[in-house]
Design an enzyme around this catalytic site. Sequence first.
Site, PDB file in Angstrom:
ATOM      1  N   ASP A 263       0.833  -1.198   0.000  1.00 49.39           N
ATOM      2  CA  ASP A 263       0.000   0.000   0.000  1.00 49.39           C
ATOM      3  C   ASP A 263       0.875   1.259   0.000  1.00 49.39           C
ATOM      4  OD1 ASP A 263      -2.078   1.707   0.227  1.00 49.39           O
ATOM      5  OD2 ASP A 263      -2.769   1.050   2.188  1.00 49.39           O
TER       6      ASP A 263
ATOM      7  N   CYS B 210     -26.151 -12.916  -1.715  1.00 45.55           N
ATOM      8  CA  CYS B 210     -25.966 -12.229  -0.433  1.00 45.55           C
ATOM      9  C   CYS B 210     -25.785 -10.717  -0.641  1.00 45.55           C
ATOM     10  CB  CYS B 210     -24.734 -12.801   0.269  1.00 45.55           C
ATOM     11  SG  CYS B 210     -24.284 -11.942   1.791  1.00 45.55           S
TER      12      CYS B 210
ATOM     13  N   CYS C  45     -13.523   1.275  10.077  1.00 44.71           N
ATOM     14  CA  CYS C  45     -14.824   0.635  10.292  1.00 44.71           C
ATOM     15  C   CYS C  45     -14.704  -0.809   9.819  1.00 44.71           C
ATOM     16  CB  CYS C  45     -15.882   1.390   9.499  1.00 44.71           C
ATOM     17  SG  CYS C  45     -17.473   0.566   9.380  1.00 44.71           S
TER      18      CYS C  45
ATOM     19  N   CYS D 296     -20.002 -10.381   7.055  1.00 40.50           N
ATOM     20  CA  CYS D 296     -19.789 -11.246   5.888  1.00 40.50           C
ATOM     21  C   CYS D 296     -19.717 -12.717   6.328  1.00 40.50           C
ATOM     22  CB  CYS D 296     -18.503 -10.851   5.159  1.00 40.50           C
ATOM     23  SG  CYS D 296     -18.183 -11.899   3.725  1.00 40.50           S
TER      24      CYS D 296
HETATM   25  C1  B12 Z   1      -8.010   3.733  -1.352  1.00 43.91           C
HETATM   26  C2  B12 Z   1      -8.130   2.612  -0.336  1.00 43.91           C
HETATM   27  C3  B12 Z   1      -9.171   2.680   0.595  1.00 43.91           C
HETATM   28  C4  B12 Z   1     -10.283   3.699   0.477  1.00 43.91           C
HETATM   29  C5  B12 Z   1     -11.234   3.249  -0.663  1.00 43.91           C
HETATM   30  C6  B12 Z   1     -11.604   1.761  -0.582  1.00 43.91           C
HETATM   31  C7  B12 Z   1     -11.850   1.109  -1.932  1.00 43.91           C
HETATM   32  N1  B12 Z   1     -12.686   0.104  -1.941  1.00 43.91           N
HETATM   33  O1  B12 Z   1     -11.299   1.513  -2.921  1.00 43.91           O
HETATM   34  C8  B12 Z   1     -10.882   3.672   1.906  1.00 43.91           C
HETATM   35  C9  B12 Z   1     -10.178   4.727   2.749  1.00 43.91           C
HETATM   36  C10 B12 Z   1     -12.389   3.896   2.000  1.00 43.91           C
HETATM   37  C11 B12 Z   1     -10.436   2.293   2.370  1.00 43.91           C
HETATM   38  C12 B12 Z   1     -11.073   1.586   3.360  1.00 43.91           C
HETATM   39  C13 B12 Z   1     -10.686   0.331   3.783  1.00 43.91           C
HETATM   40  N2  B12 Z   1      -9.553  -0.321   3.457  1.00 43.91           N
HETATM   41 CO1  B12 Z   1      -8.356   0.295   2.060  1.00 43.91          CO
HETATM   42  N3  B12 Z   1      -7.199   0.638   0.612  1.00 43.91           N
HETATM   43  C14 B12 Z   1      -7.217   1.548  -0.321  1.00 43.91           C
HETATM   44  C15 B12 Z   1      -6.070   1.309  -1.314  1.00 43.91           C
HETATM   45  C16 B12 Z   1      -4.938   2.294  -1.007  1.00 43.91           C
HETATM   46  C17 B12 Z   1      -6.464   1.405  -2.792  1.00 43.91           C
HETATM   47  C18 B12 Z   1      -7.761   0.647  -3.144  1.00 43.91           C
HETATM   48  C19 B12 Z   1      -8.143   0.900  -4.586  1.00 43.91           C
HETATM   49  O2  B12 Z   1      -7.406   0.595  -5.480  1.00 43.91           O
HETATM   50  N4  B12 Z   1      -9.303   1.518  -4.813  1.00 43.91           N
HETATM   51  C20 B12 Z   1      -9.753   1.829  -6.148  1.00 43.91           C
HETATM   52  C21 B12 Z   1     -11.177   1.358  -6.353  1.00 43.91           C
HETATM   53  C22 B12 Z   1     -11.617   1.618  -7.794  1.00 43.91           C
HETATM   54  O3  B12 Z   1     -11.156  -0.037  -6.074  1.00 43.91           O
HETATM   55  P1  B12 Z   1     -12.471  -0.875  -5.821  1.00 43.91           P
HETATM   56  O4  B12 Z   1     -13.590   0.010  -5.421  1.00 43.91           O
HETATM   57  O5  B12 Z   1     -12.146  -2.042  -4.978  1.00 43.91           O
HETATM   58  O6  B12 Z   1     -12.780  -1.375  -7.316  1.00 43.91           O
HETATM   59  C23 B12 Z   1     -12.077  -2.455  -7.883  1.00 43.91           C
HETATM   60  C24 B12 Z   1     -12.947  -3.689  -8.028  1.00 43.91           C
HETATM   61  O7  B12 Z   1     -13.901  -3.804  -6.980  1.00 43.91           O
HETATM   62  C25 B12 Z   1     -13.547  -3.542  -9.406  1.00 43.91           C
HETATM   63  N5  B12 Z   1     -14.781  -2.762  -9.530  1.00 43.91           N
HETATM   64  C26 B12 Z   1     -14.965  -1.452  -9.305  1.00 43.91           C
HETATM   65  N6  B12 Z   1     -16.183  -1.054  -9.629  1.00 43.91           N
HETATM   66  C27 B12 Z   1     -16.828  -2.140 -10.067  1.00 43.91           C
HETATM   67  C28 B12 Z   1     -18.139  -2.266 -10.535  1.00 43.91           C
HETATM   68  C29 B12 Z   1     -18.575  -3.509 -10.943  1.00 43.91           C
HETATM   69  C30 B12 Z   1     -19.971  -3.597 -11.414  1.00 43.91           C
HETATM   70  C31 B12 Z   1     -17.704  -4.617 -10.863  1.00 43.91           C
HETATM   71  C32 B12 Z   1     -18.176  -5.959 -11.274  1.00 43.91           C
HETATM   72  C33 B12 Z   1     -16.375  -4.464 -10.394  1.00 43.91           C
HETATM   73  C34 B12 Z   1     -15.961  -3.220 -10.007  1.00 43.91           C
HETATM   74  O8  B12 Z   1     -12.532  -2.881 -10.147  1.00 43.91           O
HETATM   75  C35 B12 Z   1     -11.733  -2.057  -9.311  1.00 43.91           C
HETATM   76  C36 B12 Z   1     -10.265  -2.281  -9.673  1.00 43.91           C
HETATM   77  O9  B12 Z   1      -9.847  -3.586  -9.344  1.00 43.91           O
HETATM   78  C37 B12 Z   1      -5.673  -0.185  -0.971  1.00 43.91           C
HETATM   79  C38 B12 Z   1      -4.190  -0.496  -1.110  1.00 43.91           C
HETATM   80  C39 B12 Z   1      -3.805  -0.609  -2.558  1.00 43.91           C
HETATM   81  N7  B12 Z   1      -2.747   0.085  -2.949  1.00 43.91           N
HETATM   82  O10 B12 Z   1      -4.455  -1.303  -3.321  1.00 43.91           O
HETATM   83  C40 B12 Z   1      -6.173  -0.367   0.483  1.00 43.91           C
HETATM   84  C41 B12 Z   1      -6.802  -1.699   0.844  1.00 43.91           C
HETATM   85  C42 B12 Z   1      -7.787  -2.040  -0.237  1.00 43.91           C
HETATM   86  N8  B12 Z   1      -7.549  -1.398   2.054  1.00 43.91           N
HETATM   87  C43 B12 Z   1      -7.590  -2.362   2.910  1.00 43.91           C
HETATM   88  C44 B12 Z   1      -8.348  -2.348   4.103  1.00 43.91           C
HETATM   89  C45 B12 Z   1      -8.030  -3.393   5.144  1.00 43.91           C
HETATM   90  C46 B12 Z   1      -9.362  -1.394   4.283  1.00 43.91           C
HETATM   91  C47 B12 Z   1     -10.438  -1.381   5.375  1.00 43.91           C
HETATM   92  C48 B12 Z   1     -10.981  -2.758   5.733  1.00 43.91           C
HETATM   93  C49 B12 Z   1      -9.854  -0.684   6.640  1.00 43.91           C
HETATM   94  C50 B12 Z   1     -10.853  -0.482   7.748  1.00 43.91           C
HETATM   95  N9  B12 Z   1     -11.197  -1.503   8.504  1.00 43.91           N
HETATM   96  O11 B12 Z   1     -11.303   0.619   7.979  1.00 43.91           O
HETATM   97  C51 B12 Z   1     -11.524  -0.477   4.733  1.00 43.91           C
HETATM   98  C52 B12 Z   1     -12.550  -1.302   3.926  1.00 43.91           C
HETATM   99  C53 B12 Z   1     -13.575  -0.446   3.248  1.00 43.91           C
HETATM  100  C54 B12 Z   1     -14.191  -1.166   2.049  1.00 43.91           C
HETATM  101  N10 B12 Z   1     -15.415  -1.631   2.156  1.00 43.91           N
HETATM  102  O12 B12 Z   1     -13.504  -1.293   1.013  1.00 43.91           O
HETATM  103  C55 B12 Z   1      -6.818  -3.577   2.429  1.00 43.91           C
HETATM  104  C56 B12 Z   1      -7.828  -4.632   1.940  1.00 43.91           C
HETATM  105  C57 B12 Z   1      -7.442  -6.075   2.210  1.00 43.91           C
HETATM  106  C58 B12 Z   1      -8.504  -6.990   1.657  1.00 43.91           C
HETATM  107  N11 B12 Z   1      -8.774  -8.091   2.345  1.00 43.91           N
HETATM  108  O13 B12 Z   1      -9.080  -6.737   0.642  1.00 43.91           O
HETATM  109  C59 B12 Z   1      -5.908  -2.925   1.288  1.00 43.91           C
HETATM  110  C60 B12 Z   1      -5.613  -3.847   0.121  1.00 43.91           C
HETATM  111  C61 B12 Z   1      -4.597  -2.466   1.966  1.00 43.91           C
HETATM  112  C62 B12 Z   1      -3.628  -3.623   2.207  1.00 43.91           C
HETATM  113  N12 B12 Z   1      -2.415  -3.533   1.690  1.00 43.91           N
HETATM  114  O14 B12 Z   1      -3.931  -4.606   2.836  1.00 43.91           O
HETATM  115  N13 B12 Z   1      -9.367   1.853   1.653  1.00 43.91           N
HETATM  116  S1  SF4 Z   2     -19.394  -0.815   6.443  1.00 48.92           S
HETATM  117 FE1  SF4 Z   2     -17.613  -0.969   5.062  1.00 48.92          FE
HETATM  118  S2  SF4 Z   2     -18.110   0.429   3.375  1.00 48.92           S
HETATM  119 FE2  SF4 Z   2     -19.493   0.927   5.066  1.00 48.92          FE
HETATM  120  S3  SF4 Z   2     -18.515   2.573   6.194  1.00 48.92           S
HETATM  121 FE3  SF4 Z   2     -17.875   0.655   7.160  1.00 48.92          FE
HETATM  122  S4  SF4 Z   2     -15.937   0.081   6.122  1.00 48.92           S
HETATM  123 FE4  SF4 Z   2     -16.946   1.642   4.857  1.00 48.92          FE
HETATM  124  S1  SF4 Z   3     -18.893  -9.484   0.527  1.00 50.45           S
HETATM  125 FE1  SF4 Z   3     -19.653 -10.938   2.069  1.00 50.45          FE
HETATM  126  S2  SF4 Z   3     -21.390  -9.871   3.012  1.00 50.45           S
HETATM  127 FE2  SF4 Z   3     -20.951  -8.824   1.075  1.00 50.45          FE
HETATM  128  S3  SF4 Z   3     -22.259  -9.805  -0.438  1.00 50.45           S
HETATM  129 FE3  SF4 Z   3     -20.307 -10.878  -0.522  1.00 50.45          FE
HETATM  130  S4  SF4 Z   3     -20.580 -12.623   0.863  1.00 50.45           S
HETATM  131 FE4  SF4 Z   3     -22.210 -11.150   1.354  1.00 50.45          FE
END
Ligand code: B12
Ligand code: SF4
Ligand code: SF4
Length: 373
Positions: free
Chosen positions: A140, A198, A248, A255
């Site tokens: 990251d 789910c 959070c 899940c």
């Molecule tokens: C920016 C970031 C955040 C941001 C944005 C999160 C996000 N989902 O992007 C914020 C600050 C909100 C955040 C929060 C958290 N994060 Co963070 N974050 C990052 C970071 C730096 C980049 C993520 C990224 O690339 N985002 C870009 C967007 C576009 O990605 P995305 O929404 O997931 O979309 C992808 C796919 O889902 C798909 N996609 C997108 N849109 C759509 C639509 C459709 C229809 C489909 C099919 C697919 C699809 O394509 C995208 C590209 O692959 C990474 C580290 C890294 N360098 O990768 C850590 C990382 C993702 N975070 C991590 C963690 C632990 C968290 C938290 C759990 C921390 C917490 N407990 O508070 C939360 C979880 C929130 C959540 N529900 O995601 C871990 C996740 C580990 C894992 N098991 O996945 C990472 C990988 C860090 C690490 N090195 O471990 N994070």
């Molecule tokens: S439930 Fe997940 S997506 Fe919603 S605020 Fe908490 S970490 Fe972010």
């Molecule tokens: S990520 Fe986990 S809680 Fe969310 S839809 Fe998939 S199985 Fe259900």
Amino acid sequence: MPHPTELGEIARRIRAHAADLGFADLGFARGVPPEDEAHLERWLELGRHGTMHYMARHGRKRSRPALLVPGTLTVISVRMDYLHQDALPIEALLATPERAAISRYALGRDYHKVLRGRLLRLARWIAGEIGPFGYRVFVDSAPVLEKALAREAGLGWIGKHTNLIHPRAGSWFFLGEIYTDLDLPSDRAPEPDRCGTCTRCLAACPTGAILAPYELDARRCISYLTIENRGPIPLELRPLLGNRIFGCDDCQAVCPWNRFARKVSIPDFAPRPGLDGALLTELFGWSEEEFLRRTEGSALRRAGYEGFLRNLAVALGNGPPSPEAIAALEARREHPSPLVREHVAWALARLTASAAATPEAKDRSADPPAPRD
Ligand code: B12
Ligand code: SF4
Ligand code: SF4
């Protein structure tokens, strides 16, 4: 460079050594498919990254490993479980509003440091085995699309909450990578998406940040609001934060796949003394020096002292209107930071209003209760 026939055996030994270093899994990816790049670009265009400008800064280097590190042929992707056996269940903390709910990942030593150190050891071990090779290690720490790479490496699927999930290990893990110029075989197919019908995470999200399956608006996510965001927390979202003062866990806690998560005893991830389940008033009393001392080497530092106080003020404002909470907020009313002062004033107004609205208060006074916002 080893002969291609030797590379399969090298890959097997790399995986075995990674396990010795404490990694839960390891895989090999060549890159990510164009859909991920398209999703990332759409997400950025829609402004869903908020003020995380670093997400937009590097163009396609994030989705194309060889643009970031020329010569990269294989990305070694690892995951490391972090849910510690001594950590309290997050549900218990959310049910005690006078205590701080800190995201489970941030209770111990900063994961960037923990994973980076081990990844460097792994890379040096590989060099010792096969001779010098080109590599860069990331946790990251650079424009890397970590989840998509891990999915391509066979480490899991990206769930509807947008975290990576492994079918036998849930999602409580961190990711890290070694970009290499080695031509290592991808020996696993990506895991299929097992979210099925789910939608628990979407329903559980306190702020509605998961707009649709796989689509997260970071600007509404409590993790963003309490850690990445440097400004005020939007008024309409503050009541929804409850006592979550740093990150959070709700979407992961509900899940069903996390039933399979294994708790770890890794000392680095053990909760720091006095942190897990601490009273909000106690943390709010920390001086800046105490904050810096207590968060040395911890991910909590990222919020900064002002951000920490801002988050605690919101949580106190969402909690019970106890004399202790009101006194703690009063003591920070004249804080030098306008950001902190404004959140303290909001919290005090809220607590005063809810104290006036309690049945005991109504009995004591003939005045109508002040309206809640
Ligand atoms: C920016 C970031 C955040 C941001 C944005 C999160 C996000 N989902 O992007 C914020 C600050 C909100 C955040 C929060 C958290 N994060 Co963070 N974050 C990052 C970071 C730096 C980049 C993520 C990224 O690339 N985002 C870009 C967007 C576009 O990605 P995305 O929404 O997931 O979309 C992808 C796919 O889902 C798909 N996609 C997108 N849109 C759509 C639509 C459709 C229809 C489909 C099919 C697919 C699809 O394509 C995208 C590209 O692959 C990474 C580290 C890294 N360098 O990768 C850590 C990382 C993702 N975070 C991590 C963690 C632990 C968290 C938290 C759990 C921390 C917490 N407990 O508070 C939360 C979880 C929130 C959540 N529900 O995601 C871990 C996740 C580990 C894992 N098991 O996945 C990472 C990988 C860090 C690490 N090195 O471990 N994070
Ligand atoms: S439930 Fe997940 S997506 Fe919603 S605020 Fe908490 S970490 Fe972010
Ligand atoms: S990520 Fe986990 S809680 Fe969310 S839809 Fe998939 S199985 Fe259900």
